[in-house]
Design a protein around this motif. Sequence first.
Motif, short mmCIF file in Angstrom:
data_model
loop_
_atom_site.label_atom_id
_atom_site.label_comp_id
_atom_site.label_asym_id
_atom_site.label_seq_id
_atom_site.Cartn_x
_atom_site.Cartn_y
_atom_site.Cartn_z
N ASN A 2 1.19 -1.41 -0.04
CA ASN A 2 0.11 -0.33 -0.27
C ASN A 2 0.92 1.67 -0.43
O ASN A 2 1.63 1.44 1.21
CB ASN A 2 -0.94 0.23 1.06
N ARG A 109 -7.45 1.24 3.45
CA ARG A 109 -6.36 1.25 4.48
C ARG A 109 -5.54 1.73 4.06
O ARG A 109 -5.35 2.19 2.40
CB ARG A 109 -5.80 -0.02 4.46
N HIS A 111 -0.64 3.30 3.88
CA HIS A 111 -0.10 2.55 4.25
C HIS A 111 0.50 2.28 5.62
O HIS A 111 -0.66 3.09 6.42
CB HIS A 111 1.44 3.28 4.25
N GLN A 112 1.23 1.35 6.04
CA GLN A 112 1.01 0.67 7.91
C GLN A 112 2.06 2.08 8.42
O GLN A 112 1.47 1.91 9.62
CB GLN A 112 1.29 -0.37 7.60
N THR A 113 2.35 2.81 8.17
CA THR A 113 3.08 4.21 8.75
C THR A 113 2.22 5.44 8.82
O THR A 113 1.86 5.67 7.25
CB THR A 113 4.60 4.64 8.21
N TYR A 148 -4.86 6.53 15.94
CA TYR A 148 -4.09 5.34 14.80
C TYR A 148 -3.12 3.69 15.04
O TYR A 148 -4.15 2.88 14.57
CB TYR A 148 -2.79 6.08 13.89
N GLY A 152 -4.18 -0.05 14.34
CA GLY A 152 -3.57 -0.94 13.56
C GLY A 152 -2.55 -0.25 13.35
O GLY A 152 -1.61 -0.85 12.04
N TYR A 153 -2.43 1.45 12.59
CA TYR A 153 -1.19 1.72 12.72
C TYR A 153 0.15 1.76 12.98
O TYR A 153 -0.10 2.46 14.25
CB TYR A 153 -2.03 3.37 11.82
N GLU A 154 1.61 1.84 12.55
CA GLU A 154 2.37 2.04 13.49
C GLU A 154 2.30 4.15 13.18
O GLU A 154 2.53 4.30 12.06
CB GLU A 154 3.91 1.87 12.56
N LYS A 177 11.34 0.72 4.88
CA LYS A 177 10.34 0.23 5.19
C LYS A 177 10.10 -1.04 4.28
O LYS A 177 9.20 -1.75 4.48
CB LYS A 177 8.66 0.50 5.32
#
Length: 178
Positions: A2, A109, A111-113, A148, A152-154, A177
């Motif tokens: 993502n 969703r 990006h995780q960050t 956040y 589940g986000y960093e 990453k």
Amino acid sequence: MNRSVLISGCSGGGKSTLLAELGRRGHAIVEEPGRRIVKQELESNGTALPWVDMVAFARRAIGMATADHASAKGQAGWTFFDRGLIDAASALQHLTGEPVLQKLSTAYRYHQTVFLTPPWPEIYTSDPERRHGFDEAIAEYDRLAPTYPTLGYEVVVLPKITVADRADFILDHLEAKE
């Protein structure tokens, strides 16, 4: 992977300036839904303004952020969002109690960050689209910052450094990453 990256945080914390820098560097950027809505509403004498009808404003922001998210899918490089769906859904849920945040954040969703701009009184200003004070900006930040991680986000809080250095910081972090 993502590649839709959210930059959120304190109102007046330098998000728009940072996105402009990322755009100058050739990355796709998406302007904050709230600012676009305020401009449209002011031009049309509308009432979906945060200082008139915050619920209507939040609902419009959700619709706009959902469309922004969909249009960024499939982009080859990074797309940076000045706020997004989670900010709008968090505001609506805070105002009405409607449990929209979990449902929307699961369906859309990023990006995780997520990068957050912290409160920075030295650069905070109000303008025609940002009429609230610094205290209200801090309250919003205090509501968003813990949201956040629960989704589940960093979260990475951006340092208070020059715009160019902030852009480098984000790009370096994302590169690490990959």
